[in-house]
Design a protein around this motif. Structure first.
Motif, PDB file in Angstrom:
ATOM      1  N   UNK A 214       0.860  -1.252   0.081  1.00  0.00           N
ATOM      2  CA  UNK A 214       0.011   0.136  -0.107  1.00  0.00           C
ATOM      3  C   UNK A 214       0.818   1.343  -0.206  1.00  0.00           C
ATOM      4  N   UNK A 215       1.816   1.201   0.753  1.00  0.00           N
ATOM      5  CA  UNK A 215       2.673   2.484   0.771  1.00  0.00           C
ATOM      6  C   UNK A 215       3.463   2.746  -0.738  1.00  0.00           C
ATOM      7  N   UNK A 216       3.713   1.403  -1.363  1.00  0.00           N
ATOM      8  CA  UNK A 216       4.412   1.416  -2.627  1.00  0.00           C
ATOM      9  C   UNK A 216       3.381   2.325  -3.710  1.00  0.00           C
ATOM     10  N   UNK A 217       2.232   1.713  -3.440  1.00  0.00           N
ATOM     11  CA  UNK A 217       1.121   2.496  -4.464  1.00  0.00           C
ATOM     12  C   UNK A 217       0.794   3.959  -3.772  1.00  0.00           C
ATOM     13  N   UNK A 218       1.075   4.211  -2.744  1.00  0.00           N
ATOM     14  CA  UNK A 218       0.874   5.547  -2.333  1.00  0.00           C
ATOM     15  C   UNK A 218       1.869   6.483  -2.941  1.00  0.00           C
ATOM     16  N   UNK A 219       3.432   5.988  -2.782  1.00  0.00           N
ATOM     17  CA  UNK A 219       4.446   6.684  -3.259  1.00  0.00           C
ATOM     18  C   UNK A 219       4.307   6.917  -4.772  1.00  0.00           C
ATOM     19  N   UNK A 220       3.797   5.953  -5.382  1.00  0.00           N
ATOM     20  CA  UNK A 220       3.660   6.092  -6.963  1.00  0.00           C
ATOM     21  C   UNK A 220       2.712   7.181  -7.321  1.00  0.00           C
ATOM     22  N   UNK A 221       1.593   7.192  -6.527  1.00  0.00           N
ATOM     23  CA  UNK A 221       0.679   8.322  -6.956  1.00  0.00           C
ATOM     24  C   UNK A 221       1.047   9.561  -6.403  1.00  0.00           C
ATOM     25  N   UNK A 222       1.893   9.668  -5.478  1.00  0.00           N
ATOM     26  CA  UNK A 222       2.556  11.118  -5.132  1.00  0.00           C
ATOM     27  C   UNK A 222       3.528  11.408  -6.121  1.00  0.00           C
ATOM     28  N   UNK A 223       4.345  10.606  -6.798  1.00  0.00           N
ATOM     29  CA  UNK A 223       5.070  10.987  -7.878  1.00  0.00           C
ATOM     30  C   UNK A 223       4.421  11.417  -9.024  1.00  0.00           C
ATOM     31  N   UNK A 224       3.249  11.162  -9.069  1.00  0.00           N
ATOM     32  CA  UNK A 224       2.427  11.453 -10.240  1.00  0.00           C
ATOM     33  C   UNK A 224       1.810  12.717 -10.086  1.00  0.00           C
ATOM     34  N   UNK A 225       1.503  13.030  -8.856  1.00  0.00           N
ATOM     35  CA  UNK A 225       0.865  14.229  -8.457  1.00  0.00           C
ATOM     36  C   UNK A 225       1.496  15.517  -8.177  1.00  0.00           C
ATOM     37  N   UNK A 226       2.621  15.435  -7.362  1.00  0.00           N
ATOM     38  CA  UNK A 226       3.657  16.450  -6.882  1.00  0.00           C
ATOM     39  C   UNK A 226       4.833  16.598  -8.136  1.00  0.00           C
ATOM     40  N   UNK A 227       4.679  17.359  -8.764  1.00  0.00           N
ATOM     41  CA  UNK A 227       5.734  17.440 -10.026  1.00  0.00           C
ATOM     42  C   UNK A 227       7.023  18.103  -9.579  1.00  0.00           C
ATOM     43  N   UNK A 228       6.921  18.979  -8.467  1.00  0.00           N
ATOM     44  CA  UNK A 228       7.935  19.880  -8.026  1.00  0.00           C
ATOM     45  C   UNK A 228       7.636  20.373  -6.751  1.00  0.00           C
ATOM     46  N   UNK A 229       8.594  20.258  -5.598  1.00  0.00           N
ATOM     47  CA  UNK A 229       8.227  20.727  -4.458  1.00  0.00           C
ATOM     48  C   UNK A 229       9.705  21.038  -3.826  1.00  0.00           C
ATOM     49  N   UNK A 230       9.920  22.136  -3.001  1.00  0.00           N
ATOM     50  CA  UNK A 230      11.203  22.505  -2.332  1.00  0.00           C
ATOM     51  C   UNK A 230      10.781  23.162  -1.168  1.00  0.00           C
ATOM     52  N   UNK A 231      11.583  23.336  -0.020  1.00  0.00           N
ATOM     53  CA  UNK A 231      11.298  24.119   1.180  1.00  0.00           C
ATOM     54  C   UNK A 231      12.642  24.458   1.883  1.00  0.00           C
ATOM     55  N   UNK A 232      12.718  25.650   2.471  1.00  0.00           N
ATOM     56  CA  UNK A 232      13.746  25.837   3.237  1.00  0.00           C
ATOM     57  C   UNK A 232      13.811  24.997   4.532  1.00  0.00           C
ATOM     58  N   UNK A 233      14.834  24.908   5.300  1.00  0.00           N
ATOM     59  CA  UNK A 233      15.158  24.068   6.387  1.00  0.00           C
ATOM     60  C   UNK A 233      13.984  24.527   7.471  1.00  0.00           C
ATOM     61  N   UNK A 234      13.775  25.763   7.515  1.00  0.00           N
ATOM     62  CA  UNK A 234      12.720  26.067   8.588  1.00  0.00           C
ATOM     63  C   UNK A 234      11.716  27.305   8.176  1.00  0.00           C
ATOM     64  N   UNK A 235      10.836  27.268   8.846  1.00  0.00           N
ATOM     65  CA  UNK A 235       9.860  28.473   8.533  1.00  0.00           C
ATOM     66  C   UNK A 235      10.176  29.546   9.722  1.00  0.00           C
ATOM     67  N   UNK A 236      10.525  30.588   8.895  1.00  0.00           N
ATOM     68  CA  UNK A 236      10.710  31.958   9.748  1.00  0.00           C
ATOM     69  C   UNK A 236      12.095  31.609  10.850  1.00  0.00           C
TER      70      UNK A 236
END
Length: 391
Positions: A326-348
């Motif tokens: 089930x986790x593998x299926x979730x990871x595959x679906x995430x890879x199809x949905x989130x094309x790009x993401x990035x974040x700083x190490x902290x917020x503020x």
């Protein structure tokens, strides 16, 4: 007699030609269709407008318009923080602003006004494709019980809005979905806080193809319009990813740690039905409390909240041998949905982002919290999270 008849025929012919030409000149000339039109829907009738952030973004747009791609148009709907001023629709060109329409002030956070403005934009600036930038305060998925006309149905609900603060009126994400339904908008770029939630994306999945947004608070200056305007006018997938990258780089390069704060993602809504199915199967088999040792909370440092990292939470739930598939299926679906993401190490420089995966979600401990802030109204809550409410 023949001579008189001939003169009469000629006179009638000339009159007919003049009449036809006169009618033709009175008809409005058809507006030339371009390849893409982008509408910036700017609800600045709040602290963002009164503190000058709208003016600063107008200056950036003016700087970026000189690099505008050919065969494109940049349209702005602006609701001023001055109550006596009409809201205005205008086109920004290299020569300046061209006013297209005006509207009564105070209705900008309603689905009826947004729908009307989109229709007007398409009439004034028809195109093969359209993009939409939503600019204002926002709080993500939270439904506050405020209806189309700004009246509160439950005084105990304290969250101010999903998207948009127009003086004392707000817009729920369900109304936003209604405003965008069937409008032919390719993408929405949220230049607003907290709209990068799986609940918001799922609510809008049938209205737009791509969503750009942040799971966390967006710094008040917003995106760098001078850099992103040409990209958003092209508006294909790679351009949207580059625009999101520009926004991240702009904040990640800040020298002061308190200003180095940004999360942003690009979502393909075509993957959301598969993601919902994979998530629902995990929720059916797992308990409510967050089991992870570290919790990424985009709005604080508690273990539950309105904006917990979605994938971090689901993967922590599925971190058992019997849930590997089930986790593998979730990871595959995430890879199809989130094309790009990035974040700083902290917020503020305050809240650590241990595992930023591009989407947040509502995480709660007890079944009764499912009803908080209008959550049951959301399609994600109905289709997915209800499966979590088991003994």
């Amino acid at each position: 007699m023949k001579y008189f008849a001939k003169i009469l025929s000629i006179s009638l012919f000339i009159a007919l030609v003049i009449g036809l030409n006169s009618c033709k000149s009175d008809e409005p000339k058809p507006v030339e269709k371009v390849q893409r039109t982008v509408l910036v829907y700017m609800i600045a009738s709040n602290s963002l407008g009164s503190n000058g952030f709208a003016d600063a973004d107008f200056a950036e747009m003016a700087a970026g318009i000189s690099n505008k791609p050919a065969n494109s148009r940049w349209i702005v709907y602006y609701a001023s923080p001055v109550k006596t001023e009409d809201a205005v629709l205008f086109e920004l060109t290299a020569e300046g602003r061209k006013q297209l329409n005006t509207y009564t002030q105070g209705e900008s956070a309603t689905s009826s006004r947004m729908s009307k403005v989109i229709d007007d934009m398409k009439q004034f600036a028809p195109a093969d494709s359209y993009g939409l930038i939503l600019w204002s305060h926002a709080s993500g998925w939270q439904q506050d019980g405020i209806d189309e006309y700004g009246t509160r149905s439950n005084d105990n609900l304290i969250q101010p809005m999903s998207f948009g603060v127009d003086f004392d009126k707000r817009m729920n994400v369900t109304n936003l979905a209604k405003a965008l339904a069937g409008k032919g908008i390719d993408y929405v770029y949220f230049d607003a806080c907290y709209m990068g939630t799986v609940e918001v994306a799922y609510e809008l999945r049938n209205a737009v193809k791509y969503i750009v947004g942040s799971p966390a608070e967006t710094p008040a200056p917003g995106m760098p319009y001078d850099q992103n305007l040409p990209l958003l006018l092209r508006g294909n997938k790679d351009d949207l990813i580059q625009a999101a990258t520009n926004t991240f780089d702009y904040y990640n390069s800040k020298q002061l740690l308190d200003e180095r704060s940004c999360t942003i993602s690009v979502i393909d809504t075509d993957g959301l039905d598969e993601l919902a199915s994979a998530t629902r199967e995990i929720y059916k088999l797992t308990p409510l409390p967050h089991p992870g040792s570290k919790v990424t909370n985009y709005r604080g440092n508690t273990r539950q909240g309105y904006a917990i990292d979605f994938a971090e939470y689901v993967r922590a739930l599925a971190d058992e041998d019997n849930l590997t598939e089930l986790r593998s299926q979730f990871d595959l679906a995430m890879s199809k949905t989130v094309l790009y993401c990035n974040a700083t190490e902290k917020m503020w420089n305050k809240y650590p982002l241990y595992s930023s995966n591009g989407l947040s979600t509502y995480v709660f401990n007890y079944a009764k919290d499912f009803d908080d802030n209008g959550y049951p109204q959301l399609k994600w809550a109905q289709d997915v999270v209800k499966a979590h409410l088991h003994d």
